[in-house]
Structure formats: structure tokens, C-alpha cells
Motif scaffolding. Structure first.
Motif, mmCIF file in Angstrom:
data_model
loop_
_atom_site.group_PDB
_atom_site.id
_atom_site.type_symbol
_atom_site.label_atom_id
_atom_site.label_comp_id
_atom_site.label_asym_id
_atom_site.label_seq_id
_atom_site.Cartn_x
_atom_site.Cartn_y
_atom_site.Cartn_z
ATOM 1 N N GLN A 342 -26.882 21.717 -13.293
ATOM 2 C CA GLN A 342 -26.327 20.359 -13.340
ATOM 3 C C GLN A 342 -27.063 19.503 -14.367
ATOM 4 O OE1 GLN A 342 -26.241 18.385 -9.517
ATOM 5 N NE2 GLN A 342 -26.012 16.358 -10.438
ATOM 6 N N GLN A 420 -23.991 6.569 -17.059
ATOM 7 C CA GLN A 420 -23.739 7.226 -15.785
ATOM 8 C C GLN A 420 -24.393 8.599 -15.739
ATOM 9 O OE1 GLN A 420 -22.156 5.852 -13.055
ATOM 10 N NE2 GLN A 420 -22.991 7.685 -12.075
ATOM 11 N N ASP A 424 -27.229 9.835 -13.147
ATOM 12 C CA ASP A 424 -27.046 11.053 -12.355
ATOM 13 C C ASP A 424 -28.154 12.055 -12.625
ATOM 14 O OD1 ASP A 424 -24.755 9.919 -11.391
ATOM 15 O OD2 ASP A 424 -23.406 11.038 -12.707
ATOM 16 N N LYS A 425 -28.582 12.138 -13.888
ATOM 17 C CA LYS A 425 -29.644 13.081 -14.237
ATOM 18 C C LYS A 425 -30.959 12.691 -13.573
ATOM 19 C CE LYS A 425 -32.450 14.676 -18.094
ATOM 20 N NZ LYS A 425 -32.810 14.469 -19.511
ATOM 21 N N THR A 427 -31.351 11.031 -10.790
ATOM 22 C CA THR A 427 -31.238 11.356 -9.367
ATOM 23 C C THR A 427 -31.373 12.853 -9.143
ATOM 24 O OG1 THR A 427 -29.766 9.467 -9.048
ATOM 25 C CG2 THR A 427 -29.766 11.162 -7.340
#
Length: 470
Positions: A342, A420, A424-425, A427
Motif C-alpha cells: 500500500q 490525500q 493516507d501514507k 497513517t
């Protein structure tokens, strides 16, 4: 250009080895300071997990040599390298930092170079592992290392045409000792403590509070409705709204009017983390490799301690059944790999956005010139006069084709997507570190259990063999 002395990184009070090294690497690799990680370079290590790789080489060194220094052991070394404001671009500073680290360590130690651009002066943070790449020797901080660091850094600057400090002040003491004991506290913390002392005298209003601060040696500055505080030796004023919860101007006014209570900030005590499980040492293999009886005695004690920690881990996590341990290990590995994929996907897309954003801007700027070039029948004379703009336009179009972009997004849309992805990265990276720690612990515990089970199966066979020979 100026550099500081070599700073050995120790375990520190109340910290484990892994926490000590991860804290400093988390600071120097801060995305906000390194242009979202673009100005980070790793040598013989992955900069994202450099702390884990440094710890692994240290364990391999201990396993190979049997040398354990204890709490005063050095995990890594840290050097700061600063450049004159406005003299060098960040990419060039990073390159010089890599060159310095390679020449100073002779390319025998893994290191990372993080270039910070959050200050007026571009500066590097260089951290290298204390253990060499072969895991059989350690870097020793030698007498005169400060001078050696300065000389090599100045030499590299001169070779590349950058300025140096002609008459640097050589000091063998730390920055805090140089400035005095008061410098150990930040300006904000000094002001918070002064506010606590002033509030203890129960001032009736804000003016009395400010008067008490002035009596304590501080200077009050007013600019409109903004109030800031300074003291002798401070470079900048400190505003109340930057002191944190409980110390903002609104908080203080609420306390002075009796609407809320003031609780002085307390330092939280750092608790030592639970010792981690290490892999068992293969004593027979080490003896065959040339280790002596002393090493064998140490390894037996070490293995007993690791088995005790292994059993504690199994008991605490309810993994006394081998099938449960196997399933939990597989689950942790899958989660770690999923988070890793991810993060890599996010980084890949962020890199694409950065490239795409640049080409969209260039495309928009050069579009009119290219249209004129086309209307001129692709005239050679026109191209010579506007070659740079035409090349930028053509390069942008080629990039759009390579990225398979059918409809150009707006720069605003790309910036929103980038923000964004970055959120996200961040987190995912916090979860990634936790997942990596959990996976490594489980793999180590499972490896130790497998080793013990293999030994138990081998011993009866060995006894039968010995009995048959008799």
C-alpha cells in the motif's frame, strides 16, 4: 559551510536500542523537512527501515564476535552538515552529504543522508551504522574526529566550489554546556515554567501576570492584540498561542477570570520497554567456525535468557499451541506485506503526480508558442527562436502519452489527490511500523520454537546412534 562534531547515539535512559535509533531516524527523515522524502538517500540500506537494518547488523556483530558493551554501547553516529543560506540547492547538498559519508566511512558502513529545507540554511543529517557491512568490526570514534570531520567537509566544499568557514571556533563541549544549563530547556518550556511560577502568586488579571513575568526577567512585546515574550539570549519572541494547551492567551484569561483551572504541565516518566526476544545462537556452528570455550559459555547463558523471553512471549499472547503460533505468524506477515504494498503504491502515484504536475504547468505555459509554431508550418527559424519552449511542450506531451493520460486533470485536483495520498501514507506508515515489529517478534519466537523442537527430535536419534556404536 560548517559541520558539527560526530555525535554517538547511545541507548539513553529508559529507552531500548531500537527505540533510541528509530527516534532519531524518524526525526531526520521527517517528510515535512525533506520534501516528502525526496531528499533522503540511503547507502547499503533502505532509508525507510534503516533503524531495523542497523539493529540487525548490530545483532549479527554480537553473534559473530560475542562482544556486548551494554548500556553505553553506540548504535550509530550522527553528523550535521550545514551550508550557507542561498548558496546551494537541496539536491546538490544531498549529493555532497553522500560523498562526505562515503569518504569518511570509506564505504564500509551503511548510512542515510537526509537533507532538511525547513530552515533558512540547507543542512544535512548524516547517520551511519556503528557496525560495518561485514558485521565483524565497529566504527571507533577517534581522538581528533571533530577536526577530521571539518577538514573533509571543507575539502569537499572547496572541490565543488562552495564557501567554507575560514576561522571556525573549535569547541570540545556540547552545545547545551556551551550555552549553559538554562539552554537545556527550550524557550517555550522556560516560558511555561515562568507562567506557572507567576500563576502560583495568584495575579488578579492579565496585566499583573505580565508584570510578574517582567519581574522574572522576561520582556513583554505588544503588537495590536498579539502579545509575545522574549528573554536575553533568545533569537525570536514566543507568542502565547504557540505554548500549547493550557498556556494560550484564551486559556490564561479563562483561568484569571475563574472560568477554568490551570494545571502545570508535567513531564511524563518514560518506562523501559519490555525486552525483545532475540534469535537463539547456533553454538555448534559457531564452535565449528572457530569460536572458543568462552564464547560457548556466553552463548549458553544467552540462549537460556532468550528461551525464557520466548516462553514469556508465548504465555502473554496466548500462543502456547504451535498451530496458533503458526497461524498468528502467517497473519502478521500477510498484514505487513499488504501495508508495504500500500505504501509503495502510494509513493509511486505521488511520484507520478509530481511529474504530471510539472508537465501540466509546462504544457500550459508553452501551448501558445507551440500553436504559433504549428501555424508557422513548423518553421526551422521559428523553432530556433523558441526551441526551449517547444522542447518543454513536446516533452510534456510525451509524458502524457507514457502515463496514458487521456484527459488532463487540473493542478488543483492533483494537489488534492497528492495531499490525500500523503495523509493516507502517514497513517499507513504508522501501522506499517507496528506490523513490522509484530511480525519480526513472531518470526523470532517461531524460529526459536522450531529450533528447540528440532533439537528435541535430534537428541533421541543421536543417543540411539551412540548406543549402537557401543
Amino acid at each position: 559551510m560548517a559541520t558539527t562534531r560526530i555525535m554517538p547515539l547511545h541507548v539513553g535512559k529508559g529507552r531500548t536500542e531500537s527505540r533510541a535509533i528509530s527516534e532519531i531516524i524518524d526525526y531526520v527523515a521527517n517528510p515535512q523537512k525533506t520534501d516528502h522524502g525526496r531528499l533522503i538517500t540511503g547507502y547499503e540500506c533502505d532509508s525507510r527501515v534503516a533503524d531495523a537494518e542497523f539493529m540487525l547488523t548490530k545483532r549479527q556483530y554480537i553473534a559473530a564476535t560475542g562482544r556486548v558493551r551494554g548500556a553505553d554501547d553506540v548504535i550509530a553516529y550522527h553528523v550535521r552538515q550545514s551550508f550557507c543560506p542561498g548558496e546551494i540547492i537541496p539536491e546538490e547538498a544531498n549529493r555532497l552529504g553522500v560523498e562526505f559519508a562515503k569518504r569518511f566511512t570509506k564505504g564500509k558502513h551503511a548510512f542515510i543522508v537526509c537533507t532538511h529545507i525547513d530552515k533558512a540554511h540547507v543542512h544535512n543529517h548524516i547517520i551511519w551504522s556503528s557496525v560495518n557491512l561485514d558485521c565483524d568490526r565497529k566504527f571507533r570514534n577517534f581522538w581528533g574526529s571533530t577536526r577530521a570531520v571539518h577538514r573533509l567537509s571543507d575539502t569537499i566544499c572547496i572541490e565543488n566550489g562552495y564557501s567554507i568557514v575560514e576561522a571556525p571556533k573549535r569547541r570540545g563541549q556540547s552545545y547545551n554546556k556551551w550555552l549553559g544549563d538554562a539552554a537545556k530547556l527550550s524557550h517555550k518550556e522556560q516560558l511555561r515554567q515562568a507562567i506557572d511560577r507567576a500563576l502560583a502568586q495568584k495575579p488578579g488579571n492579565l496585566e499583573e501576570l505580565l508584570r510578574l513575568l517582567e519581574q522574572d526577567g522576561f520582556t513583554v512585546h505588544r503588537r495590536g492584540k498579539t502579545i509575545s515574550i522574549s528573554a536575553e539570549g533568545w533569537g525570536n519572541n514566543v507568542r502565547f498561542d504557540r505554548l500549547g494547551d493550557g498556556y494560550t492567551l484564551d486559556d490564561l484569561l479563562a483561568f484569571l477570570s475563574g472560568q477554568k483551572e490551570h494545571t502545570p504541565r508535567k513531564k511524563t516518566a518514560v518506562q523501559a520497554a519490555t525486552p525483545r526476544v532475540n534469535l537463539l545462537v547456533d553454538i555448534q556452528a559457531k564452535l565449528q567456525a572457530g569460536k572458543g570455550a568462552g564464547y560457548a559459555r556466553w552463548a549458553k547463558v544467552f540462549n537460556l535468557k532468550q528461551m525464557a523471553q520466548t516462553l514469556n512471549y508465548l504465555s502473554e499472547h496466548g500462543l502456547l499451541d504451535y498451530a496458533d503460533l503458526e497461524a498468528k505468524t502467517a497473519e502478521a506477515t500477510v498484514r505487513y506485506n499488504a501495508l508495504s504494498d500500500q505504501i509503495k503504491a502510494a509513493e509511486k502515484r505521488m511520484a507520478e503526480i509530481a511529474v504530471l504536475r510539472t508537465h501540466i504547468v509546462n504544457y500550459a505555459k508553452t501551448r501558445e508558442t507551440y500553436v504559433a509554431y504549428r501555424k508557422a508550418g513548423y518553421s526551422k527559424k521559428f523553432r530556433q527562436e523558441h526551441e526551449e519552449e517547444i522542447l518543454l511542450h513536446q516533452t510534456a506531451k510525451e509524458a502524457f502519452n507514457e502515463l496514458n493520460v487521456k484527459k488532463l486533470p487540473t493542478v488543483k485536483e492533483l494537489q488534492a489527490e497528492y495531499a490525500q495520498l500523503l495523509a493516507d501514507k502517514k497513517t499507513a506508515y504508522g501501522e506499517y511500523r507496528q506490523a513490522r515489529t509484530a511480525m519480526r517478534e513472531l518470526l523470532t519466537v517461531k524460529n526459536n520454537v522450531d529450533r528447540v523442537l528440532t533439537m528435541e527430535q535430534t537428541e533421541p536419534q543421536q543417543k540411539e546412534k551412540d548406543h549402537g556404536q557401543r
